[in-house]
Design a protein around this motif. Structure first.
Motif, PDB file in Angstrom:
ATOM      1  N   MET A 169       0.906  -1.176  -0.116  1.00 26.74           N
ATOM      2  CA  MET A 169       0.226  -0.435  -0.214  1.00 26.74           C
ATOM      3  C   MET A 169       1.151   1.479   0.092  1.00 26.74           C
ATOM      4  O   MET A 169       2.198   1.512   0.210  1.00 26.74           O
ATOM      5  N   THR A 170       0.500   2.136  -0.922  1.00 23.25           N
ATOM      6  CA  THR A 170       1.685   3.464  -1.396  1.00 23.25           C
ATOM      7  C   THR A 170       0.793   4.618   0.747  1.00 23.25           C
ATOM      8  O   THR A 170       0.046   4.383   1.259  1.00 23.25           O
ATOM      9  N   LEU A 171       1.863   4.841   0.917  1.00 18.15           N
ATOM     10  CA  LEU A 171       2.022   6.129   2.088  1.00 18.15           C
ATOM     11  C   LEU A 171       0.445   7.019   1.967  1.00 18.15           C
ATOM     12  O   LEU A 171       0.284   7.766   0.776  1.00 18.15           O
ATOM     13  N   PRO A 172       0.040   7.435   3.165  1.00 22.73           N
ATOM     14  CA  PRO A 172      -1.257   8.065   3.281  1.00 22.73           C
ATOM     15  C   PRO A 172       0.125   9.906   2.939  1.00 22.73           C
ATOM     16  O   PRO A 172       1.035   9.681   2.673  1.00 22.73           O
ATOM     17  N   ASP A 173      -1.338  10.941   2.112  1.00 24.56           N
ATOM     18  CA  ASP A 173      -0.680  11.859   1.614  1.00 24.56           C
ATOM     19  C   ASP A 173       0.209  12.891   2.873  1.00 24.56           C
ATOM     20  O   ASP A 173       0.117  12.574   3.960  1.00 24.56           O
ATOM     21  N   LEU A 174       1.746  12.768   2.199  1.00 28.17           N
ATOM     22  CA  LEU A 174       2.835  13.187   2.840  1.00 28.17           C
ATOM     23  C   LEU A 174       3.071  15.296   1.790  1.00 28.17           C
ATOM     24  O   LEU A 174       3.362  14.591   1.057  1.00 28.17           O
ATOM     25  N   ARG A 175       3.929  15.734   2.893  1.00 25.23           N
ATOM     26  CA  ARG A 175       4.428  16.441   2.112  1.00 25.23           C
ATOM     27  C   ARG A 175       6.254  16.812   3.044  1.00 25.23           C
ATOM     28  O   ARG A 175       6.196  16.969   4.374  1.00 25.23           O
ATOM     29  N   LEU A 176       7.514  16.274   2.404  1.00 22.41           N
ATOM     30  CA  LEU A 176       8.535  16.511   2.329  1.00 22.41           C
ATOM     31  C   LEU A 176       9.406  17.994   2.465  1.00 22.41           C
ATOM     32  O   LEU A 176       8.911  18.978   1.871  1.00 22.41           O
ATOM     33  N   GLU A 177       9.584  18.304   3.803  1.00 20.83           N
ATOM     34  CA  GLU A 177      10.088  19.694   4.004  1.00 20.83           C
ATOM     35  C   GLU A 177      11.626  19.424   5.365  1.00 20.83           C
ATOM     36  O   GLU A 177      11.565  18.369   5.954  1.00 20.83           O
ATOM     37  N   GLY A 178      12.435  20.846   4.609  1.00 21.00           N
ATOM     38  CA  GLY A 178      13.126  20.789   5.264  1.00 21.00           C
ATOM     39  C   GLY A 178      14.176  20.204   4.667  1.00 21.00           C
ATOM     40  O   GLY A 178      15.289  20.630   4.899  1.00 21.00           O
ATOM     41  N   ALA A 179      14.333  19.160   3.647  1.00 21.91           N
ATOM     42  CA  ALA A 179      15.348  18.684   3.102  1.00 21.91           C
ATOM     43  C   ALA A 179      16.077  20.023   1.553  1.00 21.91           C
ATOM     44  O   ALA A 179      15.038  20.333   1.509  1.00 21.91           O
ATOM     45  N   ARG A 180      16.961  19.121   1.150  1.00 23.34           N
ATOM     46  CA  ARG A 180      16.816  19.749  -0.145  1.00 23.34           C
ATOM     47  C   ARG A 180      16.864  19.321  -0.721  1.00 23.34           C
ATOM     48  O   ARG A 180      17.515  17.430  -1.263  1.00 23.34           O
ATOM     49  N   VAL A 181      16.377  19.477  -1.938  1.00 23.53           N
ATOM     50  CA  VAL A 181      15.308  18.514  -3.162  1.00 23.53           C
ATOM     51  C   VAL A 181      16.126  18.770  -4.203  1.00 23.53           C
ATOM     52  O   VAL A 181      15.559  19.861  -4.696  1.00 23.53           O
ATOM     53  N   LEU A 182      16.222  17.515  -5.368  1.00 26.18           N
ATOM     54  CA  LEU A 182      17.021  16.841  -6.463  1.00 26.18           C
ATOM     55  C   LEU A 182      16.238  17.692  -7.237  1.00 26.18           C
ATOM     56  O   LEU A 182      15.205  16.436  -7.721  1.00 26.18           O
ATOM     57  N   LEU A 183      16.105  18.492  -7.698  1.00 27.04           N
ATOM     58  CA  LEU A 183      14.773  18.987  -9.197  1.00 27.04           C
ATOM     59  C   LEU A 183      15.571  19.117 -10.340  1.00 27.04           C
ATOM     60  O   LEU A 183      17.296  18.810 -10.462  1.00 27.04           O
ATOM     61  N   PRO A 184      14.992  19.186 -11.897  1.00 26.90           N
ATOM     62  CA  PRO A 184      16.157  18.504 -12.981  1.00 26.90           C
ATOM     63  C   PRO A 184      16.852  20.076 -13.209  1.00 26.90           C
ATOM     64  O   PRO A 184      17.841  19.749 -13.721  1.00 26.90           O
ATOM     65  N   GLU A 185      16.723  21.157 -12.285  1.00 28.49           N
ATOM     66  CA  GLU A 185      17.512  21.723 -12.649  1.00 28.49           C
ATOM     67  C   GLU A 185      18.614  22.388 -11.684  1.00 28.49           C
ATOM     68  O   GLU A 185      18.864  23.259 -11.306  1.00 28.49           O
TER      69      GLU A 185
END
Length: 382
Positions: free
Chosen positions: A1-17
């Motif tokens: 089962m997938t996790l419930p809705d989450l908002r991951l905050e405080g981390a450095r997130v690697l986006l395409p840019e």
């Protein structure tokens, strides 16, 4: 089962840019725009796209932890998935031999592995695909290969030729023949006789390969050639619709593949080691020249993330581009458009690393937990 809705905050997130402080929201196994769900504090961590391993055979050690112990293949595959997840790999291609070499590389063992994987796949979180590494001199097995591909919906076939042609042509006994034969329970002289028979039929190979590749292409199978040495060899494979050059051994072969728009797959252990273990062209050099489409684990799963960071730390590529070699790059070669980047609409395939040690702490595949370790487990489940 997938996790419930989450908002991951405080981390450095690697986006395409590049790296960003932007929170990342997950819902129903996907990355979504906006703020949803419970906040999870990931301060001190990095969030990166899940790793897509386009070719790896390290799973073999789980299937046969010692010689002869090859009975519980389903349990071995479950153990292999655990290692994949612990290394941040969310999609993996298991490279299984179909070879005259016999034993764990033989056709019978390949059939057993494929059957076991079909049975265990519904219980796994990591998406496991199969690649058959087919030895082209096995002319009599061409129909069997096609039947196996159809029966198990195998998406990827790579062509190899490991026969010691030079020794066989000169009438010499190939090195390590006796040990190889005894290891698979075959009489050494019978094994040598079989190798000579395969070698003798090499003139029949080109038209048979043309037909085989045409059939596989019509069935939508992705095809690659292994250990290309010359531009001419690569051109022959390309003419058959084989558009992936896996581990080219020379700069000339890699340049020819790249110039023609073929995908070039290199080994991550080559990057980590600082060069090829058998004297072939350096993967790091090819990356610096812009000739690499994707990195593969080859025989060592941890090397994928280590190689991406080594490339970035050395200043060869920005982190986003280096990471693309282990995420979006291989995903695109495999035909996936739903993974490889942390952008809205993509699968929630990601890993969370300790920013200092770069140790994997969390791996999610399709929003499902495949690996969760340390104090981050408390943050996710509390």
């Amino acid at each position: 089962m997938t996790l419930p809705d989450l908002r991951l905050e405080g981390a450095r997130v690697l986006l395409p840019e590049g790296l960003s402080d932007t929170p990342l929201s997950l819902s129903s196994g996907r990355i979504v725009a906006g703020d949803v769900g419970r906040n999870v504090d990931l301060s001190g961590y990095l969030v990166l796209p899940g790793i897509v391993d386009i070719h790896g055979d390290a799973f073999e050690k789980h299937l046969a932890p010692r010689r002869g112990a090859m009975k519980d293949l389903d349990q071995g595959l479950i153990a292999a998935e655990a290692e994949l997840a612990a290394n941040g790999i969310t999609t993996a291609v298991l490279a299984q031999f179909y070879s005259w070499e016999g034993g764990m590389r033989g056709p019978d063992f390949a059939r057993r592995v494929l059957a076991a994987l079909d049975q265990v796949r519904p219980r796994l979180v990591t998406q496991l695909l199969t690649q058959l590494r087919f030895e082209t001199p096995m002319l009599e097995d061409y129909p069997a290969l096609q039947a196996l591909v159809a029966a198990h919906a195998i998406p990827y076939v790579v062509f190899n030729d490991h026969l010691p042609h030079e020794a066989l042509a000169q009438g010499k006994r190939p090195p390590r023949l006796t040990g190889q034969a005894l290891r698979i329970g075959r009489n050494p002289e019978k094994h040598l006789e079989y190798m000579h028979a395969l070698h003798a039929r090499m003139p029949q190979l080109p038209p048979a390969l043309d037909a085989l590749c045409a059939d596989l292409s019509a069935a939508g199978v992705i095809m690659g050639s292994h250990d290309d040495r010359t531009p001419e060899t690569r051109a022959l494979w390309r003419a058959r619709g084989v558009r992936i050059s896996e581990f080219p051994e020379t700069l000339a072969a890699a340049e020819a593949a790249h110039a023609a728009g073929d995908a070039v797959i290199l080994g991550a252990p080559n990057v980590v080691r600082g060069g090829s273990h058998n004297g072939n062209v350096s993967a790091t050099d090819l990356i610096a020249m812009g000739l690499c489409t994707a990195l593969a684990s080859d025989y060592h799963y941890p090397s994928l993330r280590r190689a991406a960071f080594l490339v970035s730390d050395a200043g060869l590529l920005p982190l986003a581009e280096a990471w693309r070699l282990v995420s979006a790059g291989p995903a695109a070669v495999l035909g996936f458009t739903d993974r490889g980047s942390l952008t809205p609409g993509q699968r929630a395939d990601l890993l969370v690393l300790d920013a200092e040690t770069r140790t994997v702490r969390v791996t999610l595949s399709g929003g499902c937990v495949s690996y969760l370790s340390g104090e981050l487990a408390t943050r996710f489940i509390s």
